[in-house]
Scaffold this active site. Structure first.
Site, short mmCIF file in Angstrom:
data_model
loop_
_atom_site.label_atom_id
_atom_site.label_comp_id
_atom_site.label_asym_id
_atom_site.label_seq_id
_atom_site.Cartn_x
_atom_site.Cartn_y
_atom_site.Cartn_z
N ASN A 180 0.98 -1.20 -0.26
CA ASN A 180 -0.06 0.03 -0.22
C ASN A 180 0.98 0.97 -0.07
O ASN A 180 1.49 1.60 0.84
CB ASN A 180 -0.79 -0.03 1.16
CG ASN A 180 -1.98 1.29 1.33
OD1 ASN A 180 -1.84 2.02 0.60
ND2 ASN A 180 -2.60 1.30 2.49
N LYS A 206 3.34 0.48 2.99
CA LYS A 206 3.00 -0.48 3.98
C LYS A 206 2.96 -1.79 3.30
O LYS A 206 2.69 -1.77 1.90
CB LYS A 206 1.66 -0.07 4.68
CG LYS A 206 1.37 1.22 5.26
CD LYS A 206 0.24 1.31 5.89
CE LYS A 206 0.14 2.69 6.71
NZ LYS A 206 -1.26 3.11 6.83
N ARG A 218 -2.86 -2.28 -3.21
CA ARG A 218 -3.82 -1.24 -2.87
C ARG A 218 -3.81 -0.17 -4.20
O ARG A 218 -2.70 0.54 -4.31
CB ARG A 218 -3.79 -0.90 -1.73
CG ARG A 218 -5.05 0.25 -1.59
CD ARG A 218 -5.10 0.47 -0.02
NE ARG A 218 -6.16 1.33 0.24
CZ ARG A 218 -6.48 1.83 1.39
NH1 ARG A 218 -5.64 1.58 2.47
NH2 ARG A 218 -7.50 2.29 1.59
N HIS A 223 -12.68 3.43 -0.12
CA HIS A 223 -12.50 2.35 1.06
C HIS A 223 -13.22 1.05 0.70
O HIS A 223 -13.65 0.39 1.70
CB HIS A 223 -13.22 3.11 2.41
CG HIS A 223 -12.48 4.16 3.01
ND1 HIS A 223 -12.95 5.18 3.52
CD2 HIS A 223 -11.06 4.14 3.36
CE1 HIS A 223 -11.85 6.18 3.81
NE2 HIS A 223 -10.84 5.33 3.62
N HIS A 232 -16.45 3.53 8.22
CA HIS A 232 -14.96 3.43 8.20
C HIS A 232 -14.35 4.68 8.82
O HIS A 232 -14.22 5.61 8.06
CB HIS A 232 -14.50 3.17 7.09
CG HIS A 232 -13.10 3.07 6.92
ND1 HIS A 232 -12.28 1.87 6.72
CD2 HIS A 232 -12.08 3.91 7.04
CE1 HIS A 232 -11.16 1.93 6.67
NE2 HIS A 232 -10.86 3.34 6.87
N GLY A 287 -11.31 6.67 10.08
CA GLY A 287 -9.92 6.71 10.46
C GLY A 287 -9.48 8.04 10.18
O GLY A 287 -10.15 9.07 10.17
N ASN A 288 -7.89 8.20 9.75
CA ASN A 288 -7.61 9.42 9.18
C ASN A 288 -8.43 9.72 7.88
O ASN A 288 -8.95 10.85 7.70
CB ASN A 288 -6.28 9.27 8.85
CG ASN A 288 -5.25 9.45 9.99
OD1 ASN A 288 -5.68 10.18 11.05
ND2 ASN A 288 -4.16 8.46 10.08
N GLY A 289 -8.69 8.79 7.02
CA GLY A 289 -9.63 9.00 6.06
C GLY A 289 -10.92 8.42 6.69
O GLY A 289 -10.82 7.48 7.43
N ARG A 323 -8.93 16.43 6.02
CA ARG A 323 -9.70 16.82 4.68
C ARG A 323 -11.05 17.21 5.28
O ARG A 323 -11.49 16.95 5.98
CB ARG A 323 -9.90 15.28 3.90
CG ARG A 323 -8.71 14.93 3.27
CD ARG A 323 -8.97 13.75 2.61
NE ARG A 323 -8.13 12.54 3.03
CZ ARG A 323 -8.23 11.18 2.88
NH1 ARG A 323 -9.42 10.87 2.23
NH2 ARG A 323 -7.43 10.33 3.37
N MET A 355 -7.39 11.83 16.50
CA MET A 355 -8.34 11.68 17.37
C MET A 355 -7.83 11.45 18.91
O MET A 355 -8.62 12.08 19.74
CB MET A 355 -9.41 10.57 16.86
CG MET A 355 -10.69 10.52 17.69
SD MET A 355 -11.69 11.85 17.82
CE MET A 355 -12.59 11.85 16.20
N GLY A 363 -9.52 3.17 12.45
CA GLY A 363 -8.55 3.35 13.78
C GLY A 363 -9.65 4.07 14.83
O GLY A 363 -9.54 3.87 16.22
N GLU A 402 -7.64 -4.49 5.62
CA GLU A 402 -7.86 -4.35 4.08
C GLU A 402 -6.90 -5.11 3.22
O GLU A 402 -6.83 -5.61 2.26
CB GLU A 402 -7.50 -2.88 3.80
CG GLU A 402 -8.70 -1.88 4.07
CD GLU A 402 -8.46 -0.72 4.41
OE1 GLU A 402 -7.61 -0.37 5.42
OE2 GLU A 402 -8.93 0.28 3.63
P1 ADP Z 1 -5.74 5.52 8.42
O1 ADP Z 1 -6.86 6.18 7.48
O2 ADP Z 1 -4.38 6.54 8.18
O3 ADP Z 1 -5.52 4.00 8.10
P2 ADP Z 1 -6.44 4.47 10.92
O4 ADP Z 1 -7.41 3.86 10.52
O5 ADP Z 1 -5.26 3.94 11.30
O6 ADP Z 1 -6.33 5.86 9.74
O7 ADP Z 1 -7.01 5.75 12.17
C1 ADP Z 1 -6.31 6.57 12.60
C2 ADP Z 1 -7.14 7.42 13.64
O8 ADP Z 1 -7.63 6.32 14.55
C3 ADP Z 1 -6.50 8.43 14.30
O9 ADP Z 1 -7.16 9.75 14.51
C4 ADP Z 1 -6.22 8.05 15.74
O10 ADP Z 1 -5.99 8.93 16.78
C5 ADP Z 1 -7.27 7.15 15.97
N1 ADP Z 1 -7.19 6.15 16.91
C6 ADP Z 1 -6.57 5.13 17.16
N2 ADP Z 1 -6.59 4.48 18.26
C7 ADP Z 1 -7.52 5.19 19.11
C8 ADP Z 1 -7.84 5.14 20.34
N3 ADP Z 1 -7.42 4.23 21.23
N4 ADP Z 1 -8.98 6.30 20.78
C9 ADP Z 1 -9.25 7.05 19.94
N5 ADP Z 1 -8.76 7.22 18.62
C10 ADP Z 1 -7.91 6.40 18.04
#
Ligand code: ADP
Length: 416
Positions: free
Chosen positions: A9, A16, A94, A182, A209, A211-213, A242, A285, A329, A382
């Protein structure tokens, strides 16, 4: 020797990877995962075995790991040293965008790669990294089959009503469509929910979903029927950096009145907005949850409000909801976000008790017993999805379908 599949990825400065062994009955088992960060600068290679053992964690010597090819060769050399039985059966990549040309994972050859290059204008920030990784893999491991797995593919098949913007039709023909992203995550979750609860998976499911995205998807019978992202990965929910959905009039205003150019707008929308922009503190987060600055709380509340709003829209697309899944995440780890989202979704029949929310790392139900629609936390994977696709494609021994679709020219030059 044991067949293995490696997945890549590729981002702008990181790659990754995950390594899977192919067992009896083609059962895939994760052996290791890791990443190279800081490509072209102070690069670092990290890898862990599936049981969490650190296999490698070190900065590369100066001058090493300058580019994708070095990084891929270093990853493979490390994996071969740690797993002496490794025989590479396939590489799965990916790939962020397959437009309307690729509706399934596809074996990569020169023609396919040429087609992929024509899609770069659709995802100029991301596709070049994916293509560079594919080219580097071809050079680093010649003869090993490579499979492209698209983040858009799972959402294909919705037809004009779902994919068109209300622009003149020529724009649709030129590839200006809602594609959705996604998809590998949603496809994994659809399969996992079918293992955990076939009845719910066969019904109407909203997957968040986060996460950062971040995006959300409406699944009916395991198929995507609606999603919050569109032409690009900017639409829908606010994300780490974003902006999510925005009135295009704002962009016109910034261009016409404030002289913004494309690069400035792109930085604003992709890198300076979302949780980072709203809080002025962080895109992350965890950091926002740890902060007692009121702007952090406001950014989290904003995020949850938009998740609830999109949930309402997707519930309307589905005509009701049988299950709601959190992943990514934030979705997997933030009890606070889940609680703030679900506290506003009782009207969908999801009964939730903030105090009774089971914690843990397992995939689990977080709604209370007797809830009409259940809420789940399911960890996405993924990489596993990419490895499954790669194995399926090489077992089929044939190229995946290149959708013969509606003529799509996919370059800005061909816009009406
Ligand atoms: P990406 O889109 O880069 O794959 P991820 O799915 O890894 O992103 O998600 C990253 C997000 O998840 C970040 O905002 C991170 O702070 C949040 N996160 C990870 N662990 C925790 C936690 N224990 N509590 C709250 N937020 C978390």
């Amino acid at each position: 020797m044991t067949d293995h599949i490696i997945t890549f990825n590729a981002g702008s400065s990181s790659i990754k990877f995950a390594l899977f062994s192919v067992g009896a009955d083609d059962l895939l088992q994760r052996a290791a995962a890791g990443q190279v960060d800081g490509l072209g600068g102070d690069a670092r290679l990290e890898a862990k075995a599936a049981d969490g053992r650190v296999l490698h964690d070190a900065a590369a010597p100066a001058g090493k790991l300058n580019n994708e090819r070095d990084a891929l060769a270093a990853i493979l050399a490390l994996m071969q040293a740690r797993f002496p039985q490794l025989r590479l059966a396939a590489v799965g990549h990916r790939v962020v965008h397959g437009a309307s040309r690729f509706s399934t994972a596809t074996l990569i050859d020169a023609t396919m790669l040429a087609t992929l290059r024509t899609l770069v204008p659709l995802a100029p920030l991301h596709l070049p990294n994916n293509i560079a990784a594919i080219e580097a893999t071809r050079r680093a491991f010649p003869g090993v089959p490579q499979v492209a797995c698209f983040d858009t593919a799972f959402h294909r098949g919705g037809g004009f009503l779902r994919e068109a913007y209300a622009l003149p039709r020529d724009y649709f023909d030129a590839g200006i469509r809602r594609y959705g992203f996604h998809g590998l995550s949603y496809e994994y979750i659809a399969g996992r929910l079918a293992e955990l609860s076939p009845r719910e998976a066969a019904g109407r499911v909203i997957v968040a979903h986060l996460g950062n995205g971040a995006s959300m998807c409406a699944l009916r019978g395991g198929q995507s029927i609606d999603t919050t992202m569109g032409f690009s990965a900017l639409d829908g929910l606010p994300m780490g950096t974003r902006c999510g959905a925005i009135d295009p009039g704002v962009l016109l205003h910034l261009i016409e009145t404030h002289g913004y150019e494309a690069a400035r707008l792109s930085d604003l929308l992709y890198k300076e907005s979302g949780l980072k922009g709203l809080s002025g503190i962080s895109h992350d987060m965890r950091e926002l949850e740890a902060s007692d600055d009121p702007r952090a709380g406001e950014a989290i509340a904003y995020f949850c409000t938009r998740v609830r709003r999109e949930a309402g829209a997707l519930a309307a697309s589905l005509g009701g909801v049988d299950a709601f899944v959190f992943t990514g995440g934030i979705g997997e780890n933030s009890g606070r976000v889940r609680a703030e989202v679900l506290a506003g979704l009782e009207w969908l029949g999801i009964a939730f008790d903030r105090d009774a929310q089971p914690e843990g790392r397992e995939d689990r139900v977080v709604s209370v017993p007797g809830s009409q629609a259940r809420a789940w936390v399911i960890a996405t994977d993924e990489e596993a999805m990419i490895a499954r696709h790669a194995l399926r494609v090489i077992r089929a021994g044939a190229q995946g379908a290149i959708t013969p679709s509606i003529p799509a020219r996919h370059t800005d030059a061909s816009l009406p």
